[in-house]
Enzyme design. Sequence first.
Site, PDB file in Angstrom:
ATOM      1  N   ASP A 155       1.046  -1.192   0.088  1.00 38.08           N
ATOM      2  CA  ASP A 155      -0.034  -0.158  -0.015  1.00 38.08           C
ATOM      3  C   ASP A 155       0.850   1.213   0.048  1.00 38.08           C
ATOM      4  O   ASP A 155       0.223   2.313   0.066  1.00 38.08           O
ATOM      5  CB  ASP A 155      -0.702   0.086   1.390  1.00 38.08           C
ATOM      6  N   SER A 184      -6.485   5.237   0.096  1.00 35.24           N
ATOM      7  CA  SER A 184      -6.896   4.039  -0.745  1.00 35.24           C
ATOM      8  C   SER A 184      -8.419   3.601  -0.418  1.00 35.24           C
ATOM      9  O   SER A 184      -8.937   4.009   0.462  1.00 35.24           O
ATOM     10  CB  SER A 184      -6.290   2.756   0.014  1.00 35.24           C
ATOM     11  N   GLN A 244      -5.043  -1.793  -6.986  1.00 35.27           N
ATOM     12  CA  GLN A 244      -5.846  -0.882  -5.942  1.00 35.27           C
ATOM     13  C   GLN A 244      -6.339   0.438  -6.648  1.00 35.27           C
ATOM     14  O   GLN A 244      -5.837   0.765  -7.784  1.00 35.27           O
ATOM     15  CB  GLN A 244      -4.550  -0.406  -5.055  1.00 35.27           C
TER      16      GLN A 244
END
Length: 299
Positions: free
Chosen positions: A214, A239, A289
């Site tokens: 991430d 995110s 993502q």
Amino acid sequence: MSQALQSLLDLLDLERIEENIFRGQSRSAVVPRVFGGQVAAQALVAAGRTVPEDRLPHSLHAYFLRIGDPGAPIVYTVDRMNDGRSFTARRVVAVQHGQPIFALSASFQKYEEGLDHQAPMPPAPDPATLPTAEERLPLYGNLDPEVVERLLEARAAVDLRYVDDPPYGRYGEPRAPRSQVWFRTNGKLDDDPPLNSVWGDPLLHICLATYVSDMTLLDSVLLAHGRGGWAVGDVVGASLDHAMWFHRPFRADEWLLYDQESPTSSGGRGLGQARIYTQDGRLAISVIQEGVMRVPRPS
């Protein structure tokens, strides 16, 4: 092992409150909220501690629902959705202050042989030839020294080396929406971690890769527009969802190439997709993502 890496392992070593319920601590990230990779990794730890030792994650799918409070613990509840002969499924909800902040579904598989092929590893320089974060970050005069310090502190447990300049390194210069990063933990990992008996060594490496995944995935979105992101204050991002597929064994304390690109951004959102390769060219992980990408309005 570095002290920063030991602190990260301590962060991932959840407290078992009762059957299927775990509690994790938090720490501040580079922005005043819980780092998404931390919550994803802790949720996977919680799920993994309810699964037989002979099964490892092959995929996870997650949603970031609310901003996490770094000053409060996070409670993880695990729903044992299915226990089959080959596959095990778990659903995890992370809760703070009585509200869900994150939801994860993960599937685990007992190892078996099968068809085997992969996309080839793209060209990339040897990570040993690339500057470390400590060497590279102070060179960017557009970064506030406090921002540099926060970046170095947040990534102290990981040796993360950009192949090219990160988005804030060549601010205002649109580039191809592609980024490559080499990473590994800042120190070697014990083959027998001193955690509870259901923490298998391969699971530890998978959870650490989930944590790192991430950190940089949406960089390629920023590159396409010459934006620097939160580090220079020209984009507000977070995110939204995150998916990973684990294909082949790897170690998080050995070099991994994170090859990232962005096929599109629109509607205040940006999409990043990536492949993670071992240094000898094996495709270990696929990642996708989507995140919020908002340009602040002039005051």
